[in-house]
Design a protein around this motif. Structure first.
Motif, PDB file in Angstrom:
ATOM      1  N   LYS A  36      -3.328   2.856  15.855  1.00 16.79           N
ATOM      2  CA  LYS A  36      -3.585   4.256  16.184  1.00 16.79           C
ATOM      3  C   LYS A  36      -3.014   4.494  17.578  1.00 16.79           C
ATOM      4  CE  LYS A  36      -7.197   7.688  16.497  1.00 16.79           C
ATOM      5  NZ  LYS A  36      -8.639   7.929  16.416  1.00 16.79           N
ATOM      6  N   GLY A  37      -2.047   5.389  17.684  1.00 18.90           N
ATOM      7  CA  GLY A  37      -1.372   5.660  18.943  1.00 18.90           C
ATOM      8  C   GLY A  37       0.054   5.129  18.900  1.00 18.90           C
ATOM      9  N   HIS A  38       0.764   5.305  20.018  1.00 16.66           N
ATOM     10  CA  HIS A  38       2.162   4.864  20.101  1.00 16.66           C
ATOM     11  C   HIS A  38       2.234   3.405  20.509  1.00 16.66           C
ATOM     12  CE1 HIS A  38       6.408   4.760  20.894  1.00 16.66           C
ATOM     13  NE2 HIS A  38       6.175   4.356  22.128  1.00 16.66           N
ATOM     14  N   LEU A  39       2.910   2.606  19.685  1.00 16.38           N
ATOM     15  CA  LEU A  39       3.095   1.186  19.941  1.00 16.38           C
ATOM     16  C   LEU A  39       4.585   0.920  20.123  1.00 16.38           C
ATOM     17  CD1 LEU A  39       1.626  -1.557  20.055  1.00 16.38           C
ATOM     18  CD2 LEU A  39       2.014  -1.750  17.616  1.00 16.38           C
ATOM     19  N   PRO A  40       5.018   0.501  21.331  1.00 15.62           N
ATOM     20  CA  PRO A  40       6.442   0.208  21.536  1.00 15.62           C
ATOM     21  C   PRO A  40       6.927  -0.880  20.568  1.00 15.62           C
ATOM     22  CG  PRO A  40       5.298   0.298  23.636  1.00 15.62           C
ATOM     23  CD  PRO A  40       4.246   0.352  22.565  1.00 15.62           C
ATOM     24  N   ALA A  41       8.167  -0.740  20.107  1.00 19.12           N
ATOM     25  CA  ALA A  41       8.718  -1.634  19.082  1.00 19.12           C
ATOM     26  C   ALA A  41       8.765  -3.090  19.548  1.00 19.12           C
ATOM     27  CB  ALA A  41      10.107  -1.158  18.680  1.00 19.12           C
ATOM     28  N   LYS A  42       9.177  -3.319  20.779  1.00 18.59           N
ATOM     29  CA  LYS A  42       9.288  -4.691  21.285  1.00 18.59           C
ATOM     30  C   LYS A  42       7.905  -5.343  21.391  1.00 18.59           C
ATOM     31  CE  LYS A  42      11.615  -7.385  24.799  1.00 18.59           C
ATOM     32  NZ  LYS A  42      12.450  -7.361  25.992  1.00 18.59           N
ATOM     33  N   PHE A  43       6.915  -4.575  21.817  1.00 18.82           N
ATOM     34  CA  PHE A  43       5.553  -5.099  21.918  1.00 18.82           C
ATOM     35  C   PHE A  43       5.010  -5.416  20.521  1.00 18.82           C
ATOM     36  CE2 PHE A  43       0.890  -4.176  22.681  1.00 18.82           C
ATOM     37  CZ  PHE A  43       0.628  -5.404  23.263  1.00 18.82           C
ATOM     38  N   LYS A  44       5.307  -4.569  19.540  1.00 20.58           N
ATOM     39  CA  LYS A  44       4.870  -4.825  18.166  1.00 20.58           C
ATOM     40  C   LYS A  44       5.509  -6.102  17.641  1.00 20.58           C
ATOM     41  CE  LYS A  44       4.565  -2.803  13.593  1.00 20.58           C
ATOM     42  NZ  LYS A  44       4.845  -1.652  12.740  1.00 20.58           N
ATOM     43  N   HIS A  45       6.791  -6.295  17.919  1.00 21.38           N
ATOM     44  CA  HIS A  45       7.482  -7.515  17.503  1.00 21.38           C
ATOM     45  C   HIS A  45       6.811  -8.751  18.110  1.00 21.38           C
ATOM     46  CE1 HIS A  45      10.663 -10.290  16.452  1.00 21.38           C
ATOM     47  NE2 HIS A  45      10.784 -10.606  17.731  1.00 21.38           N
ATOM     48  N   ASN A  46       6.466  -8.667  19.393  1.00 21.97           N
ATOM     49  CA  ASN A  46       5.803  -9.791  20.060  1.00 21.97           C
ATOM     50  C   ASN A  46       4.414 -10.050  19.469  1.00 21.97           C
ATOM     51  OD1 ASN A  46       7.925 -10.367  21.800  1.00 21.97           O
ATOM     52  ND2 ASN A  46       7.204  -8.908  23.327  1.00 21.97           N
ATOM     53  N   LEU A  47       3.696  -8.987  19.120  1.00 26.63           N
ATOM     54  CA  LEU A  47       2.378  -9.160  18.517  1.00 26.63           C
ATOM     55  C   LEU A  47       2.482  -9.828  17.148  1.00 26.63           C
ATOM     56  CD1 LEU A  47       0.591  -5.791  19.360  1.00 26.63           C
ATOM     57  CD2 LEU A  47       0.153  -8.030  20.355  1.00 26.63           C
ATOM     58  N   VAL A  48       3.473  -9.440  16.373  1.00 24.43           N
ATOM     59  CA  VAL A  48       3.680 -10.055  15.061  1.00 24.43           C
ATOM     60  C   VAL A  48       3.998 -11.539  15.229  1.00 24.43           C
ATOM     61  CG1 VAL A  48       5.220 -10.102  13.052  1.00 24.43           C
ATOM     62  CG2 VAL A  48       4.362  -7.920  13.921  1.00 24.43           C
ATOM     63  N   GLU A  49       4.819 -11.871  16.207  1.00 28.07           N
ATOM     64  CA  GLU A  49       5.178 -13.267  16.466  1.00 28.07           C
ATOM     65  C   GLU A  49       3.958 -14.085  16.898  1.00 28.07           C
ATOM     66  OE1 GLU A  49       7.897 -15.502  19.725  1.00 28.07           O
ATOM     67  OE2 GLU A  49       8.814 -13.792  18.681  1.00 28.07           O
ATOM     68  N   ILE A  50       3.128 -13.517  17.758  1.00 20.57           N
ATOM     69  CA  ILE A  50       1.905 -14.211  18.190  1.00 20.57           C
ATOM     70  C   ILE A  50       0.976 -14.404  16.998  1.00 20.57           C
ATOM     71  CG2 ILE A  50      -0.185 -13.969  19.594  1.00 20.57           C
ATOM     72  CD1 ILE A  50       1.593 -12.559  21.699  1.00 20.57           C
ATOM     73  N   GLY A  51       0.854 -13.393  16.148  1.00 23.26           N
ATOM     74  CA  GLY A  51      -0.009 -13.481  14.979  1.00 23.26           C
ATOM     75  C   GLY A  51       0.458 -14.505  13.962  1.00 23.26           C
ATOM     76  N   GLU A  52       1.769 -14.713  13.858  1.00 28.78           N
ATOM     77  CA  GLU A  52       2.290 -15.726  12.931  1.00 28.78           C
ATOM     78  C   GLU A  52       1.924 -17.132  13.382  1.00 28.78           C
ATOM     79  OE1 GLU A  52       6.464 -15.024  12.749  1.00 28.78           O
ATOM     80  OE2 GLU A  52       6.279 -13.316  11.388  1.00 28.78           O
ATOM     81  N   LYS A  53       1.920 -17.355  14.691  1.00 35.98           N
ATOM     82  CA  LYS A  53       1.623 -18.690  15.214  1.00 35.98           C
ATOM     83  C   LYS A  53       0.127 -18.952  15.298  1.00 35.98           C
ATOM     84  CE  LYS A  53       5.903 -19.131  17.730  1.00 35.98           C
ATOM     85  NZ  LYS A  53       6.573 -19.450  18.967  1.00 35.98           N
ATOM     86  N   ASN A  54      -0.664 -17.917  15.594  1.00 40.15           N
ATOM     87  CA  ASN A  54      -2.112 -18.051  15.748  1.00 40.15           C
ATOM     88  C   ASN A  54      -2.791 -17.020  14.866  1.00 40.15           C
ATOM     89  OD1 ASN A  54      -1.661 -19.907  17.855  1.00 40.15           O
ATOM     90  ND2 ASN A  54      -1.457 -18.237  19.299  1.00 40.15           N
ATOM     91  N   SER A  55      -3.456 -17.466  13.830  1.00 45.47           N
ATOM     92  CA  SER A  55      -4.160 -16.548  12.950  1.00 45.47           C
ATOM     93  C   SER A  55      -5.486 -16.160  13.596  1.00 45.47           C
ATOM     94  CB  SER A  55      -4.402 -17.212  11.596  1.00 45.47           C
ATOM     95  OG  SER A  55      -5.058 -16.326  10.743  1.00 45.47           O
ATOM     96  N   PHE A  56      -5.716 -14.861  13.758  1.00 51.14           N
ATOM     97  CA  PHE A  56      -6.953 -14.404  14.381  1.00 51.14           C
ATOM     98  C   PHE A  56      -7.311 -13.026  13.843  1.00 51.14           C
ATOM     99  CE2 PHE A  56      -3.466 -12.880  16.928  1.00 51.14           C
ATOM    100  CZ  PHE A  56      -3.824 -11.601  17.298  1.00 51.14           C
ATOM    101  N   ASN A  57      -8.566 -12.660  14.015  1.00 52.24           N
ATOM    102  CA  ASN A  57      -9.069 -11.336  13.657  1.00 52.24           C
ATOM    103  C   ASN A  57      -9.539 -10.657  14.934  1.00 52.24           C
ATOM    104  OD1 ASN A  57      -8.719 -11.814  10.909  1.00 52.24           O
ATOM    105  ND2 ASN A  57     -10.719 -12.789  10.763  1.00 52.24           N
ATOM    106  N   GLY A  58      -9.585  -9.342  14.919  1.00 51.43           N
ATOM    107  CA  GLY A  58     -10.118  -8.639  16.070  1.00 51.43           C
ATOM    108  C   GLY A  58      -9.441  -7.313  16.312  1.00 51.43           C
ATOM    109  N   GLU A  59      -9.644  -6.818  17.523  1.00 49.72           N
ATOM    110  CA  GLU A  59      -9.164  -5.492  17.875  1.00 49.72           C
ATOM    111  C   GLU A  59      -8.702  -5.476  19.329  1.00 49.72           C
ATOM    112  OE1 GLU A  59     -11.144  -1.714  16.205  1.00 49.72           O
ATOM    113  OE2 GLU A  59     -12.022  -2.028  18.173  1.00 49.72           O
ATOM    114  N   LEU A  60      -7.653  -4.714  19.576  1.00 52.25           N
ATOM    115  CA  LEU A  60      -7.110  -4.530  20.920  1.00 52.25           C
ATOM    116  C   LEU A  60      -7.071  -3.040  21.205  1.00 52.25           C
ATOM    117  CD1 LEU A  60      -5.428  -5.208  23.508  1.00 52.25           C
ATOM    118  CD2 LEU A  60      -3.425  -5.221  22.038  1.00 52.25           C
ATOM    119  N   LYS A  61      -7.612  -2.655  22.356  1.00 53.45           N
ATOM    120  CA  LYS A  61      -7.564  -1.264  22.793  1.00 53.45           C
ATOM    121  C   LYS A  61      -6.870  -1.204  24.135  1.00 53.45           C
ATOM    122  CE  LYS A  61     -11.898   0.040  20.583  1.00 53.45           C
ATOM    123  NZ  LYS A  61     -13.249   0.571  20.810  1.00 53.45           N
TER     124      LYS A  61
END
Length: 103
Positions: A36-61
């Motif tokens: 929800k909100g504007h997510l820069p493309a490069k930051f989204k790519h980095n988040l996807v990469e972090i999520g692939e290496k470390n599986s986790f649940n939660g929320e970021l605001k």
């Protein structure tokens, strides 16, 4: 006159109590499930990469403050993952409101 006081109280309550992050990201098993909100493309790519290496649940605001952006994580996000996300967070992508003068 009473209705003016009630309206003012409701507006003050709304401004103080309601949670208004600039960006809200929900993770499930390391994958981004909701944004929800504007997510820069490069930051989204980095988040996807972090999520692939470390599986986790939660929320970021992400909250906008006078001094810059503030990251708030839910308790389910491990500290090591929090630090990796803080390291890749694009502080320049989230503009500061107001004019800061160099002293």
């Amino acid at each position: 006159m009473v209705y003016v006081i009630l309206i003012a109280a409701a507006i003050i309550f709304w401004l103080i109590v309601i949670d208004r992050p600039v960006v809200k990201i929900t993770f499930s098993d390391g994958h981004i499930t909701k944004v929800k909100g504007h997510l820069p493309a490069k930051f989204k790519h980095n988040l996807v990469e972090i999520g692939e290496k470390n599986s986790f649940n939660g929320e970021l605001k992400v909250y906008q403050q006078r001094t810059g952006a503030k990251l708030v994580f839910s308790k389910q996000v491990p500290k090591s993952v929090q630090q990796r996300i803080r390291n890749v967070f694009p502080h320049q992508g989230f503009k500061v409101k107001g004019d800061r003068k160099a002293r």
